[in-house]
Design a protein around this motif. Sequence first.
Motif, mmCIF file in Angstrom:
data_model
loop_
_atom_site.group_PDB
_atom_site.id
_atom_site.type_symbol
_atom_site.label_atom_id
_atom_site.label_comp_id
_atom_site.label_asym_id
_atom_site.label_seq_id
_atom_site.Cartn_x
_atom_site.Cartn_y
_atom_site.Cartn_z
ATOM 1 N N THR A 161 67.907 66.960 33.240
ATOM 2 C CA THR A 161 66.975 67.909 33.863
ATOM 3 C C THR A 161 66.178 68.676 32.820
ATOM 4 N N MET A 162 66.872 69.169 31.801
ATOM 5 C CA MET A 162 66.159 69.953 30.788
ATOM 6 C C MET A 162 65.199 69.086 29.985
ATOM 7 N N GLU A 163 65.554 67.831 29.754
ATOM 8 C CA GLU A 163 64.671 66.944 28.995
ATOM 9 C C GLU A 163 63.362 66.719 29.742
ATOM 10 N N CYS A 164 63.473 66.419 31.029
ATOM 11 C CA CYS A 164 62.255 66.199 31.822
ATOM 12 C C CYS A 164 61.501 67.508 32.041
ATOM 13 N N GLY A 165 62.226 68.618 32.134
ATOM 14 C CA GLY A 165 61.583 69.905 32.371
ATOM 15 C C GLY A 165 60.751 70.383 31.207
ATOM 16 N N VAL A 166 61.293 70.199 30.005
ATOM 17 C CA VAL A 166 60.558 70.675 28.824
ATOM 18 C C VAL A 166 59.559 69.636 28.327
ATOM 19 N N GLY A 167 59.624 68.427 28.874
ATOM 20 C CA GLY A 167 58.757 67.358 28.385
ATOM 21 C C GLY A 167 57.291 67.700 28.464
ATOM 22 N N VAL A 168 56.859 68.205 29.613
ATOM 23 C CA VAL A 168 55.434 68.506 29.795
ATOM 24 C C VAL A 168 54.993 69.614 28.843
ATOM 25 N N ASP A 201 60.732 59.918 29.610
ATOM 26 C CA ASP A 201 61.792 60.885 29.303
ATOM 27 C C ASP A 201 63.107 60.555 29.998
ATOM 28 N N PHE A 202 62.999 60.161 31.250
ATOM 29 C CA PHE A 202 64.216 59.836 32.002
ATOM 30 C C PHE A 202 65.005 58.734 31.303
ATOM 31 N N MET A 203 64.328 57.648 30.947
ATOM 32 C CA MET A 203 65.019 56.527 30.325
ATOM 33 C C MET A 203 65.483 56.858 28.912
ATOM 34 N N LEU A 204 64.760 57.745 28.235
ATOM 35 C CA LEU A 204 65.172 58.138 26.888
ATOM 36 C C LEU A 204 66.485 58.907 26.895
ATOM 37 N N VAL A 205 66.747 59.627 27.958
ATOM 38 C CA VAL A 205 68.024 60.326 28.093
ATOM 39 C C VAL A 205 69.080 59.386 28.655
ATOM 40 N N TYR A 206 68.689 58.574 29.609
ATOM 41 C CA TYR A 206 69.637 57.730 30.339
ATOM 42 C C TYR A 206 70.225 56.618 29.467
ATOM 43 N N LEU A 207 69.370 55.841 28.824
ATOM 44 C CA LEU A 207 69.841 54.657 28.110
ATOM 45 C C LEU A 207 70.746 54.965 26.912
ATOM 46 N N PRO A 208 70.382 55.900 26.019
ATOM 47 C CA PRO A 208 71.239 56.126 24.846
ATOM 48 C C PRO A 208 72.419 57.064 25.104
ATOM 49 N N ALA A 209 72.622 57.504 26.328
ATOM 50 C CA ALA A 209 73.711 58.452 26.603
ATOM 51 C C ALA A 209 75.066 57.772 26.429
ATOM 52 N N MET A 345 72.499 75.250 23.221
ATOM 53 C CA MET A 345 72.302 74.528 21.967
ATOM 54 C C MET A 345 71.705 73.143 22.215
ATOM 55 N N CYS A 346 72.197 72.468 23.251
ATOM 56 C CA CYS A 346 71.641 71.154 23.599
ATOM 57 C C CYS A 346 70.173 71.279 24.004
ATOM 58 N N PHE A 347 69.870 72.346 24.722
ATOM 59 C CA PHE A 347 68.487 72.586 25.134
ATOM 60 C C PHE A 347 67.585 72.755 23.909
ATOM 61 N N ALA A 348 68.051 73.539 22.935
ATOM 62 C CA ALA A 348 67.263 73.767 21.724
ATOM 63 C C ALA A 348 67.069 72.479 20.931
#
Length: 371
Positions: A161-168, A201-209, A345-348
């Motif tokens: 959620t935070m990855e897609c939220g801060v992406g824009v 962004d979604f796949m960038l978080v999803y695939l390497p998790a 910290m993860c958000f930052a």
Amino acid sequence: MSSIAFSFNSASSSSSSSISSSSSKSKLSLSSLPSSIRFRFTLTPSPISLTRTRDHPFVFHSGGGGGGGGDHGSFGGGGGGDNEGDDGEKNEAILVIGKAGRSLESLPADLAAAIKEGKIPAAVVNRFLEMEKSAIMRWLLQFGGFKERLLADDLFLAKLTMECGVGVIAKTAAEYDRRREKFFDELEIVFADVVMAILADFMLVYLPAPTVSLRPPLAVNAGHIAKFFHNCPDNAFQIAFSGTSYSLIQRIGAIVRNGSKLFAVGATASLVGTAVTNTLINAKKAVDKSSAGEIENVPVLSTSAAYGVYMAVSSNLRYQIVAGVIEQRLLEPMLHQHKLILSAMCFAVRTGNTYLGSLLWVDYARWIGIQ
């Protein structure tokens, strides 16, 4: 050779007896005298043979606090994970299930099978039982990919959620920092970049998790390449749970496999983004005739291929390091008792990584001449 002798007096006046026996390893003889009986043992030690067993391959151990397991990987080979399992982990996991008033049959089939093989620690079972209490999580756990990632990281959904939220915001800020006074003149290109970023962004978080592997084995007639990549981890740097190990070659294979997937994701996202951009450019030309010669359409194929390569190399490596090294191996062991601080910290970290990626993309696109 060694001998032992002893004697004692006999109450009888005279006796004569002789017993002798022999074997390949010991001999016993008895002779009688008129006043005493004498025993004599002769021991012949059996030969000692040494059998050399095959040396174990050199292994390296990388400990980790997150996820409740150590990592065992070996240099060489890529034949697959260690499927021997761990009876201790199995017993602890079953005990947790029993305390919760559940049975193995009540769990998803893939999770129950992994528990029986001793591949799932009690901490992961506890996490699954807690997540099932939430309606949203219970729904997401029905999907295999989400289940593997949520069991490995209970903050996976928050990170997504935070990855897609801060992406824009982050990508728009990076575009402005690079373009400055040309920002509004190149707004169509900026929009295309942001659209591509959101879709990717979604796949960038999803695939390497990092994941808890619950995938069933491949068919016996599957090819060697398919089997190799099937046994590779989803993140090259993730911690392996007990009962599972990844070789160095398998970890490299994880980078290659994710790179190929992200190339397809990046190329597809770019096709959508450039198509939208060209549509907006053509609409602007139709409204403002004076801008017809000033605004050029974005090259579709070259931009799509370039973005696919960028995702496969730069994004792939950065996100694998963020998820597998910075978050799972560094932050989570230190802050696993402080979820709020860990989330911050993860958000930052992810915000900084997103901003850095935007800067690198602009420089890369200008370097190869597509912008």
